[in-house]
Design a protein around this motif. Sequence first.
Motif, PDB file in Angstrom:
ATOM      1  N   LEU A  43      11.531 -27.781  29.834  1.00 43.11           N
ATOM      2  CA  LEU A  43      12.036 -28.749  28.862  1.00 43.11           C
ATOM      3  C   LEU A  43      12.720 -29.930  29.554  1.00 43.11           C
ATOM      4  O   LEU A  43      12.506 -31.091  29.177  1.00 43.11           O
ATOM      5  CB  LEU A  43      12.999 -28.057  27.899  1.00 43.11           C
ATOM      6  N   SER A  44      13.544 -29.646  30.543  1.00 42.61           N
ATOM      7  CA  SER A  44      14.258 -30.730  31.225  1.00 42.61           C
ATOM      8  C   SER A  44      13.293 -31.635  31.988  1.00 42.61           C
ATOM      9  O   SER A  44      13.490 -32.860  32.052  1.00 42.61           O
ATOM     10  CB  SER A  44      15.304 -30.151  32.174  1.00 42.61           C
ATOM     11  N   GLU A  45      12.223 -31.075  32.544  1.00 44.20           N
ATOM     12  CA  GLU A  45      11.249 -31.885  33.268  1.00 44.20           C
ATOM     13  C   GLU A  45      10.487 -32.800  32.309  1.00 44.20           C
ATOM     14  O   GLU A  45      10.277 -33.986  32.607  1.00 44.20           O
ATOM     15  CB  GLU A  45      10.273 -30.979  34.017  1.00 44.20           C
ATOM     16  N   ALA A  46      10.077 -32.264  31.155  1.00 43.86           N
ATOM     17  CA  ALA A  46       9.362 -33.083  30.175  1.00 43.86           C
ATOM     18  C   ALA A  46      10.254 -34.204  29.647  1.00 43.86           C
ATOM     19  O   ALA A  46       9.804 -35.344  29.453  1.00 43.86           O
ATOM     20  CB  ALA A  46       8.873 -32.202  29.030  1.00 43.86           C
ATOM     21  N   THR A  47      11.532 -33.907  29.433  1.00 45.67           N
ATOM     22  CA  THR A  47      12.468 -34.922  28.950  1.00 45.67           C
ATOM     23  C   THR A  47      12.670 -36.030  29.973  1.00 45.67           C
ATOM     24  O   THR A  47      12.669 -37.226  29.632  1.00 45.67           O
ATOM     25  CB  THR A  47      13.820 -34.268  28.614  1.00 45.67           C
ATOM     26  N   PRO A  78      13.688 -37.665  23.128  1.00 45.13           N
ATOM     27  CA  PRO A  78      12.677 -36.597  23.160  1.00 45.13           C
ATOM     28  C   PRO A  78      13.226 -35.212  22.852  1.00 45.13           C
ATOM     29  O   PRO A  78      12.460 -34.318  22.480  1.00 45.13           O
ATOM     30  CB  PRO A  78      12.149 -36.673  24.602  1.00 45.13           C
ATOM     31  N   LEU A  79      14.506 -35.027  22.978  1.00 47.74           N
ATOM     32  CA  LEU A  79      15.090 -33.722  22.688  1.00 47.74           C
ATOM     33  C   LEU A  79      15.232 -33.498  21.184  1.00 47.74           C
ATOM     34  O   LEU A  79      14.708 -32.531  20.629  1.00 47.74           O
ATOM     35  CB  LEU A  79      16.452 -33.589  23.373  1.00 47.74           C
ATOM     36  N   GLY A  88      11.182 -33.429  18.003  1.00 48.17           N
ATOM     37  CA  GLY A  88      11.331 -33.649  19.433  1.00 48.17           C
ATOM     38  C   GLY A  88      10.738 -32.499  20.223  1.00 48.17           C
ATOM     39  O   GLY A  88      10.082 -31.600  19.681  1.00 48.17           O
ATOM     40  N   LEU A  89      10.981 -32.516  21.516  1.00 50.77           N
ATOM     41  CA  LEU A  89      10.465 -31.457  22.384  1.00 50.77           C
ATOM     42  C   LEU A  89      11.099 -30.103  22.073  1.00 50.77           C
ATOM     43  O   LEU A  89      10.492 -29.068  22.328  1.00 50.77           O
ATOM     44  CB  LEU A  89      10.718 -31.834  23.853  1.00 50.77           C
ATOM     45  N   LEU A  90      12.319 -30.121  21.553  1.00 52.56           N
ATOM     46  CA  LEU A  90      12.940 -28.854  21.152  1.00 52.56           C
ATOM     47  C   LEU A  90      12.122 -28.163  20.070  1.00 52.56           C
ATOM     48  O   LEU A  90      12.087 -26.924  20.008  1.00 52.56           O
ATOM     49  CB  LEU A  90      14.364 -29.098  20.651  1.00 52.56           C
ATOM     50  N   GLY A 117       9.899 -23.108  21.926  1.00 54.35           N
ATOM     51  CA  GLY A 117       9.516 -21.700  22.011  1.00 54.35           C
ATOM     52  C   GLY A 117       8.867 -21.367  23.343  1.00 54.35           C
ATOM     53  O   GLY A 117       9.133 -20.295  23.932  1.00 54.35           O
ATOM     54  N   LEU A 118       8.025 -22.259  23.832  1.00 51.28           N
ATOM     55  CA  LEU A 118       7.391 -22.044  25.132  1.00 51.28           C
ATOM     56  C   LEU A 118       8.424 -22.036  26.255  1.00 51.28           C
ATOM     57  O   LEU A 118       8.318 -21.265  27.211  1.00 51.28           O
ATOM     58  CB  LEU A 118       6.352 -23.146  25.369  1.00 51.28           C
ATOM     59  N   SER A 119       9.418 -22.885  26.147  1.00 49.08           N
ATOM     60  CA  SER A 119      10.474 -22.916  27.145  1.00 49.08           C
ATOM     61  C   SER A 119      11.267 -21.611  27.155  1.00 49.08           C
ATOM     62  O   SER A 119      11.625 -21.098  28.224  1.00 49.08           O
ATOM     63  CB  SER A 119      11.404 -24.101  26.883  1.00 49.08           C
ATOM     64  N   ARG A 120      11.542 -21.071  25.981  1.00 48.29           N
ATOM     65  CA  ARG A 120      12.244 -19.778  25.908  1.00 48.29           C
ATOM     66  C   ARG A 120      11.409 -18.678  26.552  1.00 48.29           C
ATOM     67  O   ARG A 120      11.931 -17.827  27.292  1.00 48.29           O
ATOM     68  CB  ARG A 120      12.540 -19.430  24.455  1.00 48.29           C
TER      69      ARG A 120
END
Length: 395
Positions: free
Chosen positions: A128-132, A196-197, A371-373, A378-381
């Motif tokens: 998530l942080s990389e995509a943001t 994006p978040l 946003g990306l959240l 879910g994929l990030s989790r």
Amino acid sequence: MAESGQIPTMVEKEIGAGGPGFVAESDSLQIELDDVAPTLPEGIELDTGEQMEVVAEPYNHEANLAEVMEDGVLASIASDLQSKVKEDLESRQDWEEAIAKGLNLLGINYEDRSDPFLGASGVTHPLLSEATTQFQSQAYKEMLPSGGPVKTQILGVATKETEDQAQRIKDYMNYQITEVMEEYDQDTDQMLFYLPLTGSTFKKVYFDPTKQRAISKFVPAEDLIVPYSASDIRTAERVTHMVRMSFNDIRKLQVAGVYKDVELSTTDTGDDEGAIQETTDELQGLHPNYSDDSYTLLEVHVDLDLEGFEDLDSQGQPSGIMLPYIVTIDQGSNKVLSVVRNFREQDPLKRKRQYFVHFKFLPGFGFYGFGLLHTIGGLSRAATSILRQLIDAGT
């Protein structure tokens, strides 16, 4: 930008009882000549059977109407708007909690875990942080290029005069944004990381009477409150900006006549913080300062039908149509600081002036964007869970 907005003009003139913008209670002032005749110079005689009429000047269009409105009326307006804003906050409580939980997926803080054993891995996958970060870096180059963010386009046939004019406008606007508007660069940079978040962010564009220049300020989504039924920022029946200001900044506006000089009450910082603000403070390692003299103001952009300032029809009678106003309320003391008209004096349609620009990462189902959240949260989790299991298994 998702939407374009003009720079509105806020209150720029100092008003007060007896000052510019002040008006008597009646439209005209009748002076009996019997009362003034004895004071006339010798040799001047007037017919005492006539009256002399002195017409009072109307209210300044940009005046703070709270200076001349009754305290009871102001208290009623403040109470009504406060209750509506509270309902608006409650209607989006689940949205705030979802955003707050998603922010923990950034992996800013390392998590100390004792399950399934003491010293288990607390690492977070950087998906998530990389995509943001990638979005923020790419969008910053597009919105704030080295040549300036403003470009001009000539409509119709281009001539030497129109081309020169377009170049002058471009140079002047880029100078204003990059040099005069000091907060524009850093606020836009921060907004592009936030966008994006959460999926929605806002810019507030207005004229600051204390700085005497245009302002383009980043407003997080949690600080801009709209009703549940709102579909977009332009047609929302009520838009509330939650502003946190120091006593000195408020006092400057009071002295300038922008705000009414009333006694304020500090807000308990721990009580008015939302779920998102609490999470961001935790991620940054910050704690509220309860000794801080900060005040929370509610700047409500709403349509009202105020007695004495009604919309008039062609016959000069009240039409019952509500007009756009900006009502600023001190949340702690529930006192109204200002009531100003939110439409241009020359506009016969009395259309609401837009102060806010809404940026969306992805269009959602309602007012707020996705946003990306929402899309890869879910994929990030899942990636974080798998990564921790692999590390724990190796341990």
